[in-house]
Motif scaffolding. Structure first.
Motif, PDB file in Angstrom:
ATOM      1  N   UNK A  12      95.330 103.127 110.196  1.00 38.92           N
ATOM      2  CA  UNK A  12      94.435 104.253 109.899  1.00 38.92           C
ATOM      3  C   UNK A  12      93.764 103.864 108.512  1.00 38.92           C
ATOM      4  N   UNK A  13      94.877 103.454 107.503  1.00 42.77           N
ATOM      5  CA  UNK A  13      94.562 103.040 106.281  1.00 42.77           C
ATOM      6  C   UNK A  13      93.661 101.908 106.047  1.00 42.77           C
ATOM      7  N   UNK A  14      93.919 100.799 106.882  1.00 38.80           N
ATOM      8  CA  UNK A  14      92.920  99.918 106.830  1.00 38.80           C
ATOM      9  C   UNK A  14      91.743  99.914 107.444  1.00 38.80           C
ATOM     10  N   UNK A  15      91.694 100.879 108.406  1.00 31.94           N
ATOM     11  CA  UNK A  15      90.256 101.358 109.135  1.00 31.94           C
ATOM     12  C   UNK A  15      89.436 102.051 107.817  1.00 31.94           C
ATOM     13  N   UNK A  16      90.260 102.943 107.260  1.00 36.94           N
ATOM     14  CA  UNK A  16      89.509 103.789 105.972  1.00 36.94           C
ATOM     15  C   UNK A  16      88.849 102.946 105.005  1.00 36.94           C
ATOM     16  N   UNK A  17      89.362 101.688 104.549  1.00 36.35           N
ATOM     17  CA  UNK A  17      89.073 100.788 103.703  1.00 36.35           C
ATOM     18  C   UNK A  17      87.896  99.856 104.269  1.00 36.35           C
ATOM     19  N   UNK A  18      87.849  99.752 105.618  1.00 36.79           N
ATOM     20  CA  UNK A  18      87.010  99.113 106.288  1.00 36.79           C
ATOM     21  C   UNK A  18      85.479 100.131 105.959  1.00 36.79           C
ATOM     22  N   UNK A  19      85.753 101.268 106.287  1.00 34.21           N
ATOM     23  CA  UNK A  19      84.525 102.150 106.251  1.00 34.21           C
ATOM     24  C   UNK A  19      84.205 102.404 104.575  1.00 34.21           C
ATOM     25  N   UNK A  20      85.158 102.211 103.846  1.00 34.42           N
ATOM     26  CA  UNK A  20      84.691 102.118 102.355  1.00 34.42           C
ATOM     27  C   UNK A  20      83.803 101.108 101.927  1.00 34.42           C
ATOM     28  N   UNK A  21      84.353  99.941 102.694  1.00 39.62           N
ATOM     29  CA  UNK A  21      83.522  98.595 102.447  1.00 39.62           C
ATOM     30  C   UNK A  21      82.030  98.820 103.176  1.00 39.62           C
ATOM     31  N   UNK A  22      81.974  99.362 104.358  1.00 39.84           N
ATOM     32  CA  UNK A  22      80.769  99.622 105.041  1.00 39.84           C
ATOM     33  C   UNK A  22      79.787 100.396 104.028  1.00 39.84           C
ATOM     34  N   UNK A  23      80.232 101.397 103.486  1.00 37.06           N
ATOM     35  CA  UNK A  23      79.524 102.211 102.431  1.00 37.06           C
ATOM     36  C   UNK A  23      79.136 101.594 101.137  1.00 37.06           C
ATOM     37  N   UNK A  24      80.068 100.747 100.827  1.00 44.08           N
ATOM     38  CA  UNK A  24      79.625  99.766  99.329  1.00 44.08           C
ATOM     39  C   UNK A  24      78.619  98.971  99.851  1.00 44.08           C
ATOM     40  N   UNK A  25      78.703  97.984 101.030  1.00 48.15           N
ATOM     41  CA  UNK A  25      77.759  97.281 101.598  1.00 48.15           C
ATOM     42  C   UNK A  25      76.228  97.991 101.665  1.00 48.15           C
ATOM     43  N   UNK A  26      76.394  99.201 102.228  1.00 53.52           N
ATOM     44  CA  UNK A  26      74.891  99.926 102.201  1.00 53.52           C
ATOM     45  C   UNK A  26      74.550 100.114 100.760  1.00 53.52           C
ATOM     46  N   UNK A  27      75.480 100.479  99.699  1.00 57.81           N
ATOM     47  CA  UNK A  27      74.963 100.539  98.550  1.00 57.81           C
ATOM     48  C   UNK A  27      74.251  99.261  98.036  1.00 57.81           C
ATOM     49  N   UNK A  28      74.959  98.137  98.247  1.00 58.63           N
ATOM     50  CA  UNK A  28      74.604  96.927  97.863  1.00 58.63           C
ATOM     51  C   UNK A  28      73.294  96.661  98.511  1.00 58.63           C
ATOM     52  N   UNK A  29      73.179  96.668  99.556  1.00 58.62           N
ATOM     53  CA  UNK A  29      71.832  96.541 100.549  1.00 58.62           C
ATOM     54  C   UNK A  29      70.571  97.327  99.735  1.00 58.62           C
TER      55      UNK A  29
END
Length: 118
Positions: A12-29
């Motif tokens: 679950x923690x790794x999946x949470x980090x993945x979700x956070x990376x997706x959010x960060x990637x959207x911000x970068x995009x």
């Protein structure tokens, strides 16, 4: 959901980090879109910097996804939660022996139903 594979795998923690990376990637995009708009408006933005940043972010995200998947697969294999997981014969012997012991104890106590007396 208690049968969610990521919950069973303890990722679950790794999946949470993945979700956070997706959010960060959207911000970068979104930031890239702003830079692209600035370029369209004639402002000076280094194309090479934008391209390098995009490639680095994509590679980082791909590596994160790969690590999450490898970790989850390893945990699922070690817990025997996937079909190709190795069979734990010792655990099977123990479980079968435990059931046989209970049946023997019930037979000695006369609690086994359906028994034919000879």
């Amino acid at each position: 959901m208690t049968n969610d594979p990521s919950r069973l795998a303890g990722t679950i923690g790794a999946r949470w980090l993945l979700e956070q990376s997706e959010t960060a990637l959207q911000d970068v995009l979104a930031a890239f879109e702003v830079m692209a708009n600035r370029l369209r408006d004639g402002e000076d933005v280094a194309h090479g910097d934008i391209s390098k940043a995009r490639i680095a972010l994509a590679a980082t995200r791909a590596a994160l996804i790969n690590e999450v998947n490898k970790h989850e697969r390893q945990v699922l294999l070690s817990e025997g939660l996937v079909a190709e997981a190795p069979i734990d014969f010792d655990a099977m012997r123990f479980e079968i022996g435990r059931h046989l012991d209970r049946l023997r104890a019930a037979d000695v106590a006369g609690d086994v139903s359906g028994r034919v007396d000879e």
